[in-house]
Design an enzyme around this catalytic site. Structure first.
Site, PDB file in Angstrom:
ATOM      1  N   LYS A 121       5.670  -9.197  -1.110  1.00  0.00           N
ATOM      2  CA  LYS A 121       6.673  -7.982  -1.457  1.00  0.00           C
ATOM      3  C   LYS A 121       6.469  -6.720  -0.404  1.00  0.00           C
ATOM      4  O   LYS A 121       5.063  -6.704   0.109  1.00  0.00           O
ATOM      5  CB  LYS A 121       6.646  -7.586  -2.858  1.00  0.00           C
ATOM      6  CG  LYS A 121       5.203  -6.956  -3.004  1.00  0.00           C
ATOM      7  CD  LYS A 121       4.800  -7.090  -4.621  1.00  0.00           C
ATOM      8  CE  LYS A 121       3.387  -6.409  -4.829  1.00  0.00           C
ATOM      9  NZ  LYS A 121       3.204  -6.604  -6.639  1.00  0.00           N
ATOM     10  N   TYR A 167      -4.629  23.084   9.658  1.00  0.00           N
ATOM     11  CA  TYR A 167      -4.200  24.071   8.734  1.00  0.00           C
ATOM     12  C   TYR A 167      -5.222  24.620   7.624  1.00  0.00           C
ATOM     13  O   TYR A 167      -5.851  23.866   7.342  1.00  0.00           O
ATOM     14  CB  TYR A 167      -2.822  23.295   8.183  1.00  0.00           C
ATOM     15  CG  TYR A 167      -1.782  22.827   8.688  1.00  0.00           C
ATOM     16  CD1 TYR A 167      -1.003  23.771   9.508  1.00  0.00           C
ATOM     17  CD2 TYR A 167      -1.229  21.583   8.734  1.00  0.00           C
ATOM     18  CE1 TYR A 167      -0.019  23.304  10.365  1.00  0.00           C
ATOM     19  CE2 TYR A 167      -0.322  21.374   9.552  1.00  0.00           C
ATOM     20  CZ  TYR A 167       0.274  22.005  10.225  1.00  0.00           C
ATOM     21  OH  TYR A 167       1.314  21.698  10.911  1.00  0.00           O
TER      22      TYR A 167
HETATM   23  C1  PLP Z   1       1.935  -7.596  -6.402  1.00  0.00           C
HETATM   24  C2  PLP Z   1       1.832  -8.565  -7.410  1.00  0.00           C
HETATM   25  C3  PLP Z   1       1.025  -9.491  -7.064  1.00  0.00           C
HETATM   26  C4  PLP Z   1      -0.134  -9.642  -6.080  1.00  0.00           C
HETATM   27  O1  PLP Z   1      -1.205  -8.838  -6.551  1.00  0.00           O
HETATM   28  P1  PLP Z   1      -2.498  -8.491  -5.510  1.00  0.00           P
HETATM   29  O2  PLP Z   1      -3.692  -7.802  -6.549  1.00  0.00           O
HETATM   30  O3  PLP Z   1      -1.951  -7.698  -4.355  1.00  0.00           O
HETATM   31  O4  PLP Z   1      -3.174  -9.865  -5.193  1.00  0.00           O
HETATM   32  C5  PLP Z   1       1.013 -10.748  -8.047  1.00  0.00           C
HETATM   33  N1  PLP Z   1       1.902 -10.804  -9.165  1.00  0.00           N
HETATM   34  C6  PLP Z   1       2.599  -9.686  -9.278  1.00  0.00           C
HETATM   35  C7  PLP Z   1       3.709  -9.789 -10.447  1.00  0.00           C
HETATM   36  C8  PLP Z   1       2.841  -8.617  -8.449  1.00  0.00           C
HETATM   37  O5  PLP Z   1       3.719  -7.734  -8.920  1.00  0.00           O
END
Ligand code: PLP
Length: 566
Positions: A35, A263
């Site tokens: 994702k 800054y």
């Molecule tokens: C993002 C996500 C994962 C992966 O999680 P990690 O901690 O990055 O391994 C797995 N399952 C779901 C539903 C997620 O949203």
């Protein structure tokens, strides 16, 4: 002078992480979570790499991401679990995308779409086992399982999986969630469901809570070689960070004791010493919280970032060491940094915060920075040469960037523009037209398939193509464009160039937010289809765009990010 900065993705590291995690976890099935553009690493190349290394499932949050993978030609089992309330599931069912289901209503909508299509929808029922984000509520489980069993009997739905997500809040909370999940599996069996897959654990639980492994784990952060734990570094977990963010020193100067830096003068030089300016800032993913505490490597030695991190630059104190303009600065990719997931990186005194930022990205997928593709690992994506990402603040900047890019183009060059309506594709192309010195106003080519703007200065013409209605490479070929003697810009042309061109430059423009986002059905075309033809939405370039450039083929083999103009 042109500035150099790039994110480099080592696909070999991703492959090695998959192999290592598969062996360490040992479940029959392994989902690579890609994702948010694979946490900023590039969804399609990461997906291909993970599959080649032994993952057998892919997971994404929403259907836009899922369709993008299918459009990239990836046919592996694929699950998407986050859907807006008005999602049309038919395109996903047709594209063989498994659907995570979080409510009875969603399940009915999916069954309905499957019925209309005459196909079976593959679903994974998501149980809320304590995270209270989404998922089926405990009291509703039995009823929804019965509903699903009914849809299965009607041939509308197949429940391929049952899943949940852990809070990682505490070992006790996670143990309770495992117990609740097991109860859910038993209830599902009692309702007559026979899912092949039960999956609960993401990286952290997959590594440390064997009881949570069931038949599949969903691995995100571990794939990218980062540690989900504060008490273990990637190296200690056997993982190799996949992304290196690096830049070259843009300027150096010697300052006297007491000089204020950046800054608000958050930092003053304690003694006479040397400073190096690095052309990366929070727009590139360097967290502002790292101001004054994080360290970076220059020429292999660690130095502190001093003063406030600005949008596009920060300052490093190198003390009495000598650093030159052009020297290499490495921001992440350090296998000894712990806690990729939680906690502020700042007080750790390292760029652990950048990892935290990676997590933030996944809640803002549209902001996900793009990754690069430079050094060749054996798994490097075929033909992709180099990548560069930049933030373009407004319409005027998009236009003048187009003008600058034109300066580096020549006859035979081909550019593919991707981005939602209003992203600034036409504004950019207009700049190109100005830079190339061509005749005729460059407008959105919606009503024509291709428009040729002859050069007024003896250079190549600009051919502006709208590929949205083209069915494939053949139809693009049929337009009889003189590719060899023109600069050709193809909007909506992704995936059409294989067989037509040897080399091209892929330019993707993303808007962080905005009303005209890609529709839930995912295809960029759905946003396109719902807007009035000919409407030039580029005038509304009111928020920064993130632009990612990738070179394909021999023309861009020696492609330098510096070429892209600064
Ligand atoms: C993002 C996500 C994962 C992966 O999680 P990690 O901690 O990055 O391994 C797995 N399952 C779901 C539903 C997620 O949203």
């Amino acid at each position: 002078m042109s500035e150099f900065r790039e994110a480099v993705i080592d696909l070999g590291a991703v492959a090695a992480n998959v192999v290592h995690l598969r062996a360490a976890i040992g479940t029959p099935h392994f989902m690579a979570v890609v994702k948010a553009n694979a946490y900023g690493h590039g969804a399609a190349p990461i997906a291909r790499t993970a599959l080649a290394a032994g993952a057998d499932w892919l997971g994404v949050a929403d259907l836009t991401e899922a369709h993008a993978l299918r459009d990239a030609g990836i046919e592996a089992p694929l699950l998407a679990w986050l859907h807006g309330p008005d999602t049309d599931f038919a395109p996903a069912i047709a594209a063989d995308i498994d659907l995570g289901i979080s409510s009875a209503r969603q399940l009915s909508t999916v069954a309905d779409a499957a019925g209309r299509l005459g196909r079976v929808a593959h679903v994974h029922l998501k149980l809320d086992t304590g995270l209270s984000r989404n998922g089926l509520n405990g009291p509703d489980w039995a009823e929804v399982f019965a509903l699903a069993a009914g849809f299965e009997r009607d041939g509308l739905v197949h429940v391929r999986g049952i899943f949940s997500h852990l809070s990682n809040a505490s070992p006790v909370a996670d143990d309770e969630a495992v117990a609740r999940f097991t109860t859910g599996l038993n209830l599902a069996a009692a309702a007559g469901l026979t899912p092949e897959l039960a999956h609960l654990a993401s990286t952290a639980a997959a590594l440390r809570l064997p009881a949570a492994r069931f038949s599949m784990v969903r691995i995100g952060i571990g794939l990218y070689g980062l540690s989900p734990f504060d008490d273990a570094s990637p190296r200690e977990l056997g993982l190799a960070p996949a992304m290196t963010l690096r830049a070259s020193v843009a300027a150096v100067r010697r300052v006297p004791a007491g000089a204020g830096v950046s800054y608000d003068y958050l930092w003053r030089a304690p003694e006479d010493g040397n400073l190096a300016l690095v052309p990366l800032g929070y727009a590139d993913g360097v967290p502002r919280s790292a101001s004054g505490s994080a360290r970076v490597n220059i020429n292999g030695r660690g130095y502190p970032i001093v003063g406030r991190i600005a949008m596009d630059q920060f300052v490093v104190s190198v003390g009495q060491d000598r650093v030159d303009v052009g020297d290499e600065v490495v921001l992440f990719g350090d296998p000894d940094v712990r806690g990729g997931r939680v906690g502020a990186g700042a007080e750790r005194g390292r760029l652990g915060g950048c990892r935290r930022h990676d997590q933030l990205r996944d809640r803002h997928p549209d902001r996900a920075p793009r990754a690069a593709q430079l050094p060749g690992g054996p798994q490097r994506e075929q033909g992709a040469r180099a990548m560069n990402r930049r933030v373009i603040p407004d319409a005027a900047a998009m236009h003048s960037w187009g003008v600058r890019v034109a300066a580096g183009l020549r006859s035979g060059d081909l550019l593919v523009l991707t981005g939602p309506l209003g992203a600034g594709k036409t504004t950019f192309t207009r700049g190109l037209g100005v830079g190339l010195g061509v005749r005729g106003a460059v407008t959105s080519p919606t009503f024509v398939l291709a428009r040729t703007h002859p050069s007024l200065v003896g250079g190549p013409p600009l051919v502006h193509v709208d590929a949205y209605r083209l069915q494939g490479a053949m139809e693009l070929d049929d337009l009889d464009i003189d590719f060899e003697h023109s600069v050709v810009v193809v909007e909506w042309g992704r995936g059409l160039l294989d067989g037509v061109a040897e080399s091209w430059l892929d330019i993707e423009i993303e808007r962080p937010t905005g009303a005209l986002q890609t529709g839930p059905a995912g295809a960029a075309g759905s946003a396109r289809a719902s807007a009035a033809p000919g409407l030039d939405l580029d005038v509304d370039l009111d928020e920064p765009r993130t632009v990612t450039i990738t070179g394909f083929g021999p023309r861009w083999a020696g492609f330098e990010s510096a070429w892209l103009g600064e």
